[in-house]
Write an enzyme that holds these catalytic residues in place. Structure first.
Site, PDB file in Angstrom:
ATOM      1  N   ASP A  95       0.191   5.499  -1.003  1.00 11.78           N
ATOM      2  CA  ASP A  95      -0.825   6.494  -1.354  1.00 11.78           C
ATOM      3  C   ASP A  95      -0.299   7.635  -2.199  1.00 11.78           C
ATOM      4  OD1 ASP A  95      -3.571   6.053  -0.230  1.00 11.78           O
ATOM      5  OD2 ASP A  95      -2.444   5.725   1.610  1.00 11.78           O
ATOM      6  N   HIS A 108      -8.951  -1.845   7.318  1.00 13.24           N
ATOM      7  CA  HIS A 108     -10.013  -0.846   7.531  1.00 13.24           C
ATOM      8  C   HIS A 108     -11.368  -1.440   7.921  1.00 13.24           C
ATOM      9  CE1 HIS A 108      -8.056   2.964   6.696  1.00 13.24           C
ATOM     10  NE2 HIS A 108      -7.465   2.413   5.656  1.00 13.24           N
ATOM     11  N   HIS A 113      -2.409  -3.147   4.674  1.00 11.28           N
ATOM     12  CA  HIS A 113      -1.625  -2.247   5.529  1.00 11.28           C
ATOM     13  C   HIS A 113      -2.230  -2.229   6.935  1.00 11.28           C
ATOM     14  CE1 HIS A 113      -4.815   0.126   3.757  1.00 11.28           C
ATOM     15  NE2 HIS A 113      -4.510   1.245   4.399  1.00 11.28           N
ATOM     16  N   GLU A 122      -8.806   1.403  -2.611  1.00  7.41           N
ATOM     17  CA  GLU A 122      -9.036   1.562  -1.178  1.00  7.41           C
ATOM     18  C   GLU A 122     -10.407   2.194  -0.942  1.00  7.41           C
ATOM     19  OE1 GLU A 122      -6.579   2.987   2.763  1.00  7.41           O
ATOM     20  OE2 GLU A 122      -6.346   4.152   0.929  1.00  7.41           O
ATOM     21  N   HIS A 145     -13.431   2.067   3.886  1.00  2.25           N
ATOM     22  CA  HIS A 145     -12.376   2.912   4.442  1.00  2.25           C
ATOM     23  C   HIS A 145     -12.784   3.319   5.856  1.00  2.25           C
ATOM     24  CE1 HIS A 145      -9.605   6.472   4.717  1.00  2.25           C
ATOM     25  NE2 HIS A 145      -8.785   5.508   4.352  1.00  2.25           N
ATOM     26  N   ASP A 175       2.314   1.888   3.872  1.00  2.00           N
ATOM     27  CA  ASP A 175       1.411   3.047   3.950  1.00  2.00           C
ATOM     28  C   ASP A 175       2.145   4.357   3.723  1.00  2.00           C
ATOM     29  OD1 ASP A 175      -1.070   4.200   4.077  1.00  2.00           O
ATOM     30  OD2 ASP A 175      -1.452   3.731   6.170  1.00  2.00           O
ATOM     31  N   HIS A 190       0.826  -1.207   0.000  1.00  2.00           N
ATOM     32  CA  HIS A 190       0.000   0.000   0.000  1.00  2.00           C
ATOM     33  C   HIS A 190       0.856   1.251   0.000  1.00  2.00           C
ATOM     34  CE1 HIS A 190      -4.027   1.764   0.721  1.00  2.00           C
ATOM     35  NE2 HIS A 190      -3.328   2.757   1.260  1.00  2.00           N
TER      36      HIS A 190
END
Length: 409
Positions: free
Chosen positions: A49, A223, A244, A155, A182, A352, A47
């Site tokens: 972002d 999540h 993650h 995600e 999420h 992450d 993961h």
């Protein structure tokens, strides 16, 4: 994961970050072992972002973000760039195509499509560095060519808008995993960080998991609530992943994975990819973050008509209450706990990067993965087990999901 804080809490956390003792750097012998391991097995991170950071801070304009240079020097610094990916020996990366939890319906689906396009643009701009991967064989082939295999991880299941046809469309666009939700509970799955409504998965949520198995899309349980984790593991015929997340027994954050779920992951053949965010790996940081959020709410209540005064008061609080240090050793603790409870074949890495406001000392960018491997070497990990952690476990789980999909289709 994307963390939002009122009153610029993230900026304050950075401004008043602790000064921690440096980690012991990998020795030349350790670096040689790491190079040998990661030449044979791609280091696969679950993961990152970066696409959302480029969207949020640079309007999605890649002309404003030169990934061939040190992105720490940008107006809004980033954790990721090509030189540091190479230094960190990254062999494959799941790029997150993130859906803000407050987006719903068509707007949510559009946000995913925009980010998919952004990842495709990044790959196209750097064809000698990145190559799109849609299968385990793709990952291995691209790694052997010396390029970074680039996969799409979606995600937030809000974007399918309760429609399996949209789910199938995302898979056809190359999305290889979907995080079921999420930060908010949806119409079909409970979030780890919101009030539950379904006791885990709704009947439609179970149908989503089955369809993901059928079309060869990995089920990502980061999540989701612990009950949703258990429900998904009871339904899924293919290995699941946590792209993650870390270990709840060490830090009881709801984003982490409880021990009973870790044992179910072993039975399922899945992989928990350990998150580097200090609030998930350090109980001291988790408690500090809760106190900081409480102080932010208190100052907002005390100064409802004066945001500047509230911000100044919170800044004074942060000066008096510095954030505790987090460390590479704590990440290694979570990796070893998951190994001990689930199995060495059920643990991976999901840093992450570019999705969190701060990171442990000496692990502040994608160049730092060797620090983790060196720490585990100091603890006696073998090359074979480090190879499983790096990417072997994820490749096995993905191949199993591909076999199940081929059979069911």
């Amino acid at each position: 994961m994307r963390l939002r804080f009122a009153f610029a809490l993230a900026a304050l956390a950075l401004a008043y970050a602790p000064i921690a003792a440096a980690q012991t750097a990998p020795t030349p012998q350790q670096r040689a072992r790491i190079e040998r391991i990661l030449t044979r097995t791609p280091l696969i991170d679950g993961h990152n972002d970066l696409p959302d950071q480029i969207r949020e801070h640079y309007g999605g304009d890649l002309d404003r973000v030169d990934l061939t240079t040190d992105t720490r020097l940008l107006p809004t610094p980033l954790h990721t760039d090509i030189p540091r990916l190479r230094q960190g020996r990254v062999g494959a990366q799941f790029w997150s195509v993130y859906v803000p939890a407050d987006l719903q319906g068509a707007a949510s689906a559009e946000a995913v499509s925009v980010q998919i396009d952004l990842v495709r643009q990044i790959i196209a701009r750097h064809p000698t560095v990145f190559e799109f991967a849609n299968s385990a064989d793709d990952i291995v082939r691209i790694h052997r060519r010396g390029r970074i295999a680039s996969m799409l991880g979606m995600e937030g299941g809000e974007a399918i808008n309760d429609n399996l046809a949209i789910l199938r469309s995302f898979r056809r666009q190359g999305v290889l995993y979907m995080t079921l939700c999420h930060g908010r509970t949806t119409s079909w799955v409970d979030s780890a960080t919101d009030a539950p409504r379904h006791g885990g998965l709704s009947p439609f949520g179970e149908e989503v998991v089955r369809e993901m198995n059928r079309i060869g899309m990995l089920v990502d349980l980061s999540h989701v609530s612990a009950d949703a984790m258990r429900d998904a593991l009871s339904v899924s015929r293919a290995p699941v992943i946590f792209s993650h997340s870390s270990a709840f027994a060490l830090v009881p954050h709801p984003r982490n994975v409880p021990d009973d779920v870790l044992r179910l992951v072993h039975e399922n053949g899945g992989v928990v990819m350990v998150n580097f965010y200090p609030g998930f790996i350090s109980e001291g940081v988790r408690q500090w973050a809760a106190a900081q959020a409480g102080e932010a709410a208190r100052q907002k209540a005390l100064h409802p008509d004066d945001p500047a005064a509230a911000s100044a008061a919170l800044e004074a609080w942060a000066t008096a209450h510095p954030r505790p240090a987090a460390s590479v050793a704590q990440i290694a603790d979570h990796i070893e706990h998951i190994r001990d409870v689930a199995g060495v074949e059920n643990v991976g890495i999901g840093g992450d990067f570019d999705g969190v406001p701060y990171l442990p000392a000496d692990l502040e960018g994608v160049d730092a993965y060797p620090e983790i491997f060196a720490e585990l070497m100091r603890r006696g990990w073998s090359d074979a087990d480090l190879s499983l952690l790096a990417g072997g476990n994820l490749l096995r789980a993905l191949r199993a999901a591909e076999r199940i999909s081929a059979r069911e289709r």
